[in-house]
Enzyme design. Sequence first.
Site, mmCIF file in Angstrom:
data_model
loop_
_atom_site.group_PDB
_atom_site.id
_atom_site.type_symbol
_atom_site.label_atom_id
_atom_site.label_comp_id
_atom_site.label_asym_id
_atom_site.label_seq_id
_atom_site.Cartn_x
_atom_site.Cartn_y
_atom_site.Cartn_z
ATOM 1 N N GLU A 185 -0.126 39.985 3.303
ATOM 2 C CA GLU A 185 0.178 41.419 3.379
ATOM 3 C C GLU A 185 0.383 42.016 1.983
ATOM 4 O O GLU A 185 1.329 42.778 1.745
ATOM 5 C CB GLU A 185 1.410 41.653 4.255
ATOM 6 C CG GLU A 185 1.202 41.231 5.709
ATOM 7 C CD GLU A 185 2.364 41.599 6.619
ATOM 8 O OE1 GLU A 185 3.456 41.902 6.097
ATOM 9 O OE2 GLU A 185 2.179 41.582 7.842
ATOM 10 N N GLU A 206 -1.812 38.538 13.037
ATOM 11 C CA GLU A 206 -0.442 38.639 13.552
ATOM 12 C C GLU A 206 -0.360 39.714 14.627
ATOM 13 O O GLU A 206 -0.431 40.901 14.325
ATOM 14 C CB GLU A 206 0.567 38.973 12.437
ATOM 15 C CG GLU A 206 0.842 37.844 11.474
ATOM 16 C CD GLU A 206 1.981 38.175 10.508
ATOM 17 O OE1 GLU A 206 2.788 39.082 10.815
ATOM 18 O OE2 GLU A 206 2.050 37.536 9.445
#
Length: 848
Positions: free
Chosen positions: A200, A271
């Site tokens: 991320e 995710e």
Amino acid sequence: MKIHSSDHSWLLLAVLVILLSFSGALSSDDKEKKTKSVDKKKEVTYDGTSLIINGNRELLYSGSIHYPRSTPEMWPNIIKRAKQGGLNTIQTYVFWNVHEPEQGKFNFSGRADLVKFIKLIEKNGLYVTLRLGPFIQAEWTHGGLPYWLREVPGIFFRTDNEPFKEHTERYVKVVLDMMKEEKLFASQGGPIILGQIENEYSAVQRAYKEDGLNYIKWASKLVHSMDLGIPWVMCKQNDAPDPMINACNGRHCGDTFPGPNKDNKPSLWTENWTTQFRVFGDPPAQRSVEDIAYSVARFFSKNGTHVNYYMYHGGTNFGRTSAHYVTTRYYDDAPLDEFGLEREPKYGHLKHLHNALNLCKKALLWGQPRVEKPSNETEIRYYEQPGTKVCAAFLANNNTEAAEKIKFRGKEYLIPHRSISILPDCKTVVYNTGEIISHHTSRNFMKSKKANKNFDFKVFTESVPSKIKGDSFIPVELYGLTKDESDYGWYTTSFKIDDNDLSKKKGGKPNLRIASLGHALHVWLNGEYLGNGHGSHEEKSFVFQKPVTLKEGENHLTMLGVLTGFPDSGSYMEHRYTGPRSVSILGLGSGTLDLTEENKWGNKVGMEGERLGIHAEEGLKKVKWEKASGKEPGMTWYQTYFDAPESQSAAAIRMNGMGKGLIWVNGEGVGRYWMSFLSPLGQPTQIEYHIPRSFLKPKKNLLVIFEEEPNVKPELIDFVIVNRDTVCSYIGENYTPSVRHWTRKNDQVQAITDDVHLTANLKCSGTKKISAVEFASFGNPNGTCGNFTLGSCNAPVSKKVVEKYCLGKAECVIPVNKSTFEQDKKDSCPKVEKKLAVQVKCGRDKKN
């Protein structure tokens, strides 16, 4: 040499006999080697549709399971249950600070045995996605980065910084070389089909500007240069450099993901958050399985071919491994709960979803996509191969309040509110994301009879220092002081007060004011405990202020700074600070006394009990223990012995009566507890703390607790065994029958049985059987599993019918229709659309 035809036949027969004899003479080991050599190496490639493994396109259903968050003894059962839940891939982070807690000293044993964990996954026939870091976040202390990295001269984390890149490259190569040596990459015949570097990064990239982009390019080149034969991904990184695949993280990637940054890359979802992680002070938070199933079906209907559930099993943040304020229990609302038990209906409903998607596999991977929009609220997405019977459709109703009718290929379908119906042959509905057919369970914490016998607590209380030698002119920053060796850092200073300072002023007593950047603080003045204060996950800074009584002459101030873990995210983590920042006395006769920069401060790390290791058996005798009086001050160690709870069910300790501190069992760190930090609902965020069975002996287990707060009641602590023996079903009479009734044969969806009908299926775990029917109603019952109530409509024979089908059985199947529950063929409330709610209790046969 010329051979006649008859001779030729004879020769072929002889050769065949010899070959068969040779084959039969092979040992079982040789046979296994021969079998393995056939499919040893796996080529993993990709295109704009999917990952391609050995030339075969795949739909991948993955779940995150983190090896340090459970024990090696738990791994086999967790992995087995994941496979039974329809997963074909396990995803895990690699935790740098677990493996290299001290620079150059690596640990790959116990809960850190990454190789063993991956080989167990391989043994179960599953693939692996390896998320390497170096930064992982994961609500793990310091985002997985080792503390010592902060002290490398000139270092800046996660940017184009030579010291950081040097240590990252060294760590990455250690891990990847180990995987390669163990032949764990798919290209070597192993299970690892996908890797991830960084995590991320887009969340912090702007802070580093051009250096951030250079760092991402460098990280991509690093892993690709090792030529490991697998694709690599970066999540939430839309500018991931080629050939890196950019992947999605979030709850609804079917709607939020802009897609791969190149047409030749597949849509991967790394995710899909199955719940919300919890922090101390939080109320309960859940994500419904209907919403998860909807999001997955939508993603796959829009060209997605890979989803990962984060988490599939959250586990436990043992010891001091959680990030700041994060609870010891992690992602407990995942399909497998903290204890590795199946959380129903989340586990079963997603399993059925995977079954339904597998029936659509050929159409999704080789069909041509089409989209129709019958209305603003409805949508049809389907895939088909022209000229064949291969076709699969997803009928979506995005109306959050009402069901909608969708007409498709001459037939009308009623789609419940905000749900998707899956038709693997473009005709037959086999699954709806909003209709739960799988059973439900309610978790029970049962007080142990064996473990809760006459606790005899002994105590050792830490000495609170009034004066520590030191020459710092400001309170030392707490992360740097403790160096992740303890949660605790002591601060002392002395200051003189004269008669003029103590002269009476309007407003009463002087006030001690301490501004802290977090996380918590205990304060003493002249040996008297003044109290404590703390921040929260959202607002870490806080102010401790209290009227104080000063004495003329020298006064001694003692503060204990308390950490609840290191930060796990954000830019410039190496420069993140916490602890007390300013200290002053307000309201003196002479004005305000600033103690922050005008006094010398002494500092000390940790507790004496930590230094002596009194949390474990070998350290107990290093201090003098006394019998507990019930009036202990804070900073007290408690120890007692207990026998292991009965059965082999999961075990936990319930920290009733306690405040805040740490728990050990037989020297193993169970984790941080914080009972005094109440949620807005007036309850502690976490009450029960998991004790893995591998921590326990049959008898005389050592329990050690370090408690920060005074006036606690350790006698209220109890041990519990954990089960999901309360099993329920809640099904509407018009729900779609289970997807298990269907299979695909010769490109057609076919019923496995002639009689496809709706049933409620109840199943006990292990060898247990249904011992009681606690609730049953066919009508309009209310509530949830563990808390059902009757509605205005109820078939009187409901309980009797369920008992007939279920009592004494390990598993039972109840037809869900009016004829099963009508008495004398009468429906007492014909205008009510019926639902069947059942709650049963599972138990062991008393004969056993």
